[in-house]
Design an enzyme around this catalytic site. Structure first.
Site, PDB file in Angstrom:
ATOM      1  N   GLY A  27       0.779  -1.237   0.000  1.00  0.00           N
ATOM      2  CA  GLY A  27       0.000   0.000   0.000  1.00  0.00           C
ATOM      3  C   GLY A  27       0.807   1.282   0.000  1.00  0.00           C
ATOM      4  O   GLY A  27       0.292   2.350  -0.322  1.00  0.00           O
ATOM      5  N   ASP A  58       0.937   2.969   4.750  1.00  0.00           N
ATOM      6  CA  ASP A  58      -0.089   3.730   4.043  1.00  0.00           C
ATOM      7  C   ASP A  58      -1.109   4.337   5.010  1.00  0.00           C
ATOM      8  O   ASP A  58      -1.408   5.515   4.948  1.00  0.00           O
ATOM      9  CB  ASP A  58      -0.786   2.876   2.964  1.00  0.00           C
ATOM     10  CG  ASP A  58      -1.300   1.530   3.485  1.00  0.00           C
ATOM     11  OD1 ASP A  58      -1.163   1.248   4.699  1.00  0.00           O
ATOM     12  OD2 ASP A  58      -1.845   0.763   2.668  1.00  0.00           O
ATOM     13  N   ASP A  94      -4.833   2.356  11.143  1.00  0.00           N
ATOM     14  CA  ASP A  94      -6.253   2.109  11.367  1.00  0.00           C
ATOM     15  C   ASP A  94      -6.422   1.627  12.814  1.00  0.00           C
ATOM     16  O   ASP A  94      -6.392   2.440  13.734  1.00  0.00           O
ATOM     17  CB  ASP A  94      -6.711   1.086  10.328  1.00  0.00           C
ATOM     18  CG  ASP A  94      -8.204   0.841  10.303  1.00  0.00           C
ATOM     19  OD1 ASP A  94      -8.956   1.732  10.710  1.00  0.00           O
ATOM     20  OD2 ASP A  94      -8.633  -0.245   9.858  1.00  0.00           O
ATOM     21  N   LYS A 151      -6.653   7.011  10.745  1.00  0.00           N
ATOM     22  CA  LYS A 151      -8.078   6.925  11.108  1.00  0.00           C
ATOM     23  C   LYS A 151      -8.175   6.703  12.607  1.00  0.00           C
ATOM     24  O   LYS A 151      -8.365   5.580  13.068  1.00  0.00           O
ATOM     25  CB  LYS A 151      -8.717   5.707  10.402  1.00  0.00           C
ATOM     26  CG  LYS A 151      -9.195   5.969   9.000  1.00  0.00           C
ATOM     27  CD  LYS A 151     -10.205   4.917   8.527  1.00  0.00           C
ATOM     28  CE  LYS A 151      -9.550   3.695   7.975  1.00  0.00           C
ATOM     29  NZ  LYS A 151     -10.496   2.804   7.236  1.00  0.00           N
ATOM     30  N   PHE A 205     -13.922   3.751   4.519  1.00  0.00           N
ATOM     31  CA  PHE A 205     -13.007   2.865   3.820  1.00  0.00           C
ATOM     32  C   PHE A 205     -12.530   3.545   2.540  1.00  0.00           C
ATOM     33  O   PHE A 205     -13.315   3.848   1.659  1.00  0.00           O
ATOM     34  CB  PHE A 205     -13.635   1.505   3.514  1.00  0.00           C
ATOM     35  CG  PHE A 205     -12.575   0.500   3.176  1.00  0.00           C
ATOM     36  CD1 PHE A 205     -11.883  -0.149   4.189  1.00  0.00           C
ATOM     37  CD2 PHE A 205     -12.215   0.260   1.860  1.00  0.00           C
ATOM     38  CE1 PHE A 205     -10.854  -1.034   3.885  1.00  0.00           C
ATOM     39  CE2 PHE A 205     -11.189  -0.620   1.551  1.00  0.00           C
ATOM     40  CZ  PHE A 205     -10.506  -1.272   2.572  1.00  0.00           C
ATOM     41  N   VAL A 206     -11.250   3.815   2.480  1.00  0.00           N
ATOM     42  CA  VAL A 206     -10.693   4.578   1.367  1.00  0.00           C
ATOM     43  C   VAL A 206      -9.802   3.712   0.477  1.00  0.00           C
ATOM     44  O   VAL A 206      -9.226   2.725   0.936  1.00  0.00           O
ATOM     45  CB  VAL A 206      -9.893   5.798   1.866  1.00  0.00           C
ATOM     46  CG1 VAL A 206     -10.810   6.810   2.518  1.00  0.00           C
ATOM     47  CG2 VAL A 206      -8.777   5.391   2.820  1.00  0.00           C
ATOM     48  N   ASP A 260      -5.825  -0.338  -1.351  1.00  0.00           N
ATOM     49  CA  ASP A 260      -6.680  -1.228  -2.133  1.00  0.00           C
ATOM     50  C   ASP A 260      -7.956  -1.625  -1.405  1.00  0.00           C
ATOM     51  O   ASP A 260      -8.073  -1.509  -0.179  1.00  0.00           O
ATOM     52  CB  ASP A 260      -5.924  -2.518  -2.455  1.00  0.00           C
ATOM     53  CG  ASP A 260      -5.776  -3.416  -1.214  1.00  0.00           C
ATOM     54  OD1 ASP A 260      -5.250  -2.919  -0.197  1.00  0.00           O
ATOM     55  OD2 ASP A 260      -6.206  -4.583  -1.261  1.00  0.00           O
ATOM     56  N   ARG A 295      -5.534   0.405  -6.454  1.00  0.00           N
ATOM     57  CA  ARG A 295      -4.252   0.967  -6.026  1.00  0.00           C
ATOM     58  C   ARG A 295      -3.748   2.038  -6.990  1.00  0.00           C
ATOM     59  O   ARG A 295      -2.979   2.909  -6.619  1.00  0.00           O
ATOM     60  CB  ARG A 295      -3.190  -0.137  -5.926  1.00  0.00           C
ATOM     61  CG  ARG A 295      -3.441  -1.164  -4.833  1.00  0.00           C
ATOM     62  CD  ARG A 295      -2.164  -1.949  -4.574  1.00  0.00           C
ATOM     63  NE  ARG A 295      -2.380  -3.208  -3.883  1.00  0.00           N
ATOM     64  CZ  ARG A 295      -2.430  -3.341  -2.558  1.00  0.00           C
ATOM     65  NH1 ARG A 295      -2.322  -2.290  -1.781  1.00  0.00           N
ATOM     66  NH2 ARG A 295      -2.606  -4.536  -2.013  1.00  0.00           N
TER      67      ARG A 295
END
Ligand code: IMP
Ligand code: MG
Length: 194
Positions: A48, A103, A106, A134, A155-156, A162, A168
């Protein structure tokens, strides 16, 4: 505005190419300032980080070495989520000023696990850099030292991130239409993502 070819998949563009470019330049300036004369070892998580890393690295104005760690997070249901290392480091960590790049931060489980693995190798120092944060989803008491953007619990995808290995290649960060996953991301089996 979501480009026409992505409208069926994306609800909105959360962060534009121009915003990313500006912020990555700011992060790179801050990191350069902190690492002058220290010859850092940048450890990036696959896959990512690919676009963020490429853009960040070319703006880091210090000598450095680059290595990769592969981690997959298998999300199966709400409870069991196992982290599996898929690629290990090649370079020596002992005594080096290590900067981990990921990336998105979370729940914090990935960064916590990778940090712990690197700590064992006795780096001279250890810091972390993430493009996205996040905070609403955090379950581990961990924060990154350098953060590109703090985002809400959405959710990005895109700019390396991805959903089931897709999206991606988007040059921006977008919000996936929720119809594309049956249940919210925290409830679903997203399969291995890295
Ligand atoms: P954590 O271990 O829960 O902090 O999750 C970190 C990893 O989960 C990231 O490296 C991503 O691979 C993945 N991830 C978490 N949130 C998202 C998202 O919104 N889009 C895409 N991937 C995500
Ligand atoms: Mg990842």
């Amino acid at each position: 505005m979501v480009p026409p070819q992505w409208r069926a998949d994306l609800r909105e563009v959360l962060i534009t190419e121009a915003q990313i470019k500006r912020r990555v330049a700011e992060l790179a300036r801050a990191i350069t300032r902190d690492y002058v004369g220290r010859d850092p070892l940048v450890v990036a998580l696959l896959t990512g980080t690919l676009m963020f890393l490429a853009d960040l690295l070319r703006r880091l104005a210090v000598p450095l070495k680059l290595d990769f760690i592969g981690v997959s997070s298998y999300r199966e249901g709400t409870i069991s989520r196992e982290l599996v290392f898929t690629k290990d480091l090649r370079l020596e960590v002992a005594g080096r000023d290590v900067l981990i790049v990921d990336d998105i931060l979370d729940t914090g489980r990935t960064l916590k696990t990778v940090r712990a693995r690197l700590e064992k190798l006795k780096p001279g120092s250890l810091r972390t850099c993430v493009l996205l944060d996040k905070p609403d989803r955090r379950t581990e008491p961990i924060e990154a030292d350098y953060v590109g953007f703090v985002i809400p619990d959405l959710f990005v995808v895109g700019y390396g991130l991805d959903y089931a290995e897709r999206y991606r290649n988007l040059p921006f960060v977008g919000v996936l239409r929720s119809e594309l996953y049956q249940v919210p991301p925290k409830e679903t089996g997203l399969g291995p993502t890295t």
